[in-house]
Design an enzyme around this catalytic site. Sequence first.
Site, PDB file in Angstrom:
ATOM      1  N   ASN A 133       0.834  -1.196   0.000  1.00 29.94           N
ATOM      2  CA  ASN A 133       0.000   0.000   0.000  1.00 29.94           C
ATOM      3  C   ASN A 133       0.877   1.257   0.000  1.00 29.94           C
ATOM      4  O   ASN A 133       1.823   1.359   0.786  1.00 29.94           O
ATOM      5  CB  ASN A 133      -0.914  -0.007   1.232  1.00 29.94           C
ATOM      6  N   ASN A 141     -13.487  -3.771   1.252  1.00 33.74           N
ATOM      7  CA  ASN A 141     -14.567  -2.808   1.421  1.00 33.74           C
ATOM      8  C   ASN A 141     -15.154  -2.550   0.039  1.00 33.74           C
ATOM      9  O   ASN A 141     -14.463  -2.033  -0.841  1.00 33.74           O
ATOM     10  CB  ASN A 141     -14.054  -1.505   2.030  1.00 33.74           C
ATOM     11  N   GLY A 155     -17.020   3.390   2.229  1.00 26.81           N
ATOM     12  CA  GLY A 155     -15.795   4.174   2.289  1.00 26.81           C
ATOM     13  C   GLY A 155     -14.760   3.791   1.266  1.00 26.81           C
ATOM     14  O   GLY A 155     -13.610   4.244   1.347  1.00 26.81           O
ATOM     15  N   HIS A 177     -10.753  -4.620  -5.829  1.00 22.93           N
ATOM     16  CA  HIS A 177      -9.536  -4.856  -5.047  1.00 22.93           C
ATOM     17  C   HIS A 177      -9.893  -5.090  -3.583  1.00 22.93           C
ATOM     18  O   HIS A 177     -10.967  -4.739  -3.115  1.00 22.93           O
ATOM     19  CB  HIS A 177      -8.566  -3.671  -5.156  1.00 22.93           C
ATOM     20  N   HIS A 184     -11.320 -14.462   8.747  1.00 19.85           N
ATOM     21  CA  HIS A 184     -10.628 -14.692  10.005  1.00 19.85           C
ATOM     22  C   HIS A 184      -9.967 -16.055   9.942  1.00 19.85           C
ATOM     23  O   HIS A 184     -10.602 -17.051   9.559  1.00 19.85           O
ATOM     24  CB  HIS A 184     -11.602 -14.625  11.186  1.00 19.85           C
ATOM     25  N   HIS A 214     -16.553 -13.317   7.144  1.00 23.53           N
ATOM     26  CA  HIS A 214     -17.695 -12.510   7.578  1.00 23.53           C
ATOM     27  C   HIS A 214     -18.041 -11.519   6.465  1.00 23.53           C
ATOM     28  O   HIS A 214     -17.146 -10.833   5.944  1.00 23.53           O
ATOM     29  CB  HIS A 214     -17.354 -11.704   8.831  1.00 23.53           C
ATOM     30  N   PHE A 252     -28.063   1.998  10.352  1.00 20.71           N
ATOM     31  CA  PHE A 252     -27.084   2.809  11.068  1.00 20.71           C
ATOM     32  C   PHE A 252     -26.870   2.217  12.458  1.00 20.71           C
ATOM     33  O   PHE A 252     -27.816   1.750  13.095  1.00 20.71           O
ATOM     34  CB  PHE A 252     -27.568   4.259  11.206  1.00 20.71           C
ATOM     35  N   GLU A 261     -27.297   1.015  20.156  1.00 22.82           N
ATOM     36  CA  GLU A 261     -26.353   0.079  19.546  1.00 22.82           C
ATOM     37  C   GLU A 261     -24.905   0.475  19.809  1.00 22.82           C
ATOM     38  O   GLU A 261     -24.029  -0.373  19.898  1.00 22.82           O
ATOM     39  CB  GLU A 261     -26.619  -0.003  18.039  1.00 22.82           C
ATOM     40  N   GLN A 313     -28.532  -4.095  17.645  1.00 23.95           N
ATOM     41  CA  GLN A 313     -29.948  -4.467  17.568  1.00 23.95           C
ATOM     42  C   GLN A 313     -30.340  -4.637  16.113  1.00 23.95           C
ATOM     43  O   GLN A 313     -29.854  -3.918  15.242  1.00 23.95           O
ATOM     44  CB  GLN A 313     -30.811  -3.386  18.233  1.00 23.95           C
TER      45      GLN A 313
END
Length: 344
Positions: free
Chosen positions: A82, A159, A165, A172, A287, A304, A318, A323, A329
């Site tokens: 990176n 992501n 974001g 990628h 993981h 995940h 949100f 939360e 929740q």
Amino acid sequence: MTKPELSKLDLREASHRRLNPLTGEWTLVSPHRMQRPWQGKREALAARAGLAYDPTCYLCAGNARANGMRNPDYPHTFVFDNDFPSLRPDAPPERIEDGLLVAEGESGVCRVLCFSPRHDLTLAGMAVPDIERVVDAWVEETVNLGGMPDISSVQIFENRGEIMGCSNPHPHGQIWATRHLPNELEKETHRQAEYLLKHGRPLLVDYLGLEIERGARIVFMNAHFVVLAPFWAVWPFETMILPRRRIGGFDEMRAEERTALAEALSELTQRYDRLFAVSFPYSMGFHQKPADGAVHAEWQMHAHFYPPLLRSATVKKFMVGFEMLGSPQRDLMPEAAAARLREA
């Protein structure tokens, strides 16, 4: 006077909480709230990448990146350090303690993995053999980074989408290798080790057997992997990918399992895209066992997927209020989410 009998808890109707055995944390489930009207924020639909090659993209084959280095004309996957890493390999290991003020150096390596030279693709649009090349790269990076003497964890993640974001639509993901175990892996290692000590079997192997037996939360299965909505899911369409045999990490995968994982990734991401007829955003990651050279018989690798969309392509969930201050929740039941993904 005798006490009135308590009615049996009906998970389809009553508010209740569900335990995540991997972390020891609880999720509040409120199925009765699915009928409430929505007058909150609606997201703009993100435009799909329309160009197979974008001359302004930092990740396209042959283009110059922000630091001036030029990408090779890669035909499939491409991995590089990176240019603006969150971790540096030269961070000093010193620890500072001043009462309750504690800090220590955290060294590591941050790498970027381009899934394809095609700018306009996502995992959902890639052929299974091309996704298998991505899986092969994850295996190679796990072995290479995990073999470094100052690395305890190799975290592979992606992501997907502006809403998560992601600043570049080119397909990628990232790989961060860290000196210490990150928080989530620390919790999962501890809980899986406790379960193995008590039961003599890996926690997620037992859990997968239960889910296959029940069937309600299964989204997709092949010979080697299962996609499911976990019983304790927080996000509306959260899923996990689990191996059908015990595999501690990418370095333990057989050739046929790499192909099967590529197929599972293809199936899941295509179902996500069909659900709301949009390129589905998410954060996903794998993981796997700590990279300390130990056997870690307690560990079962898994992925995940945390997508934010709730009711449509423009309504997201949100994490606010209770939360952030109490517990996560959810309204949509994991069983209902799995059914919708099966049908997509």
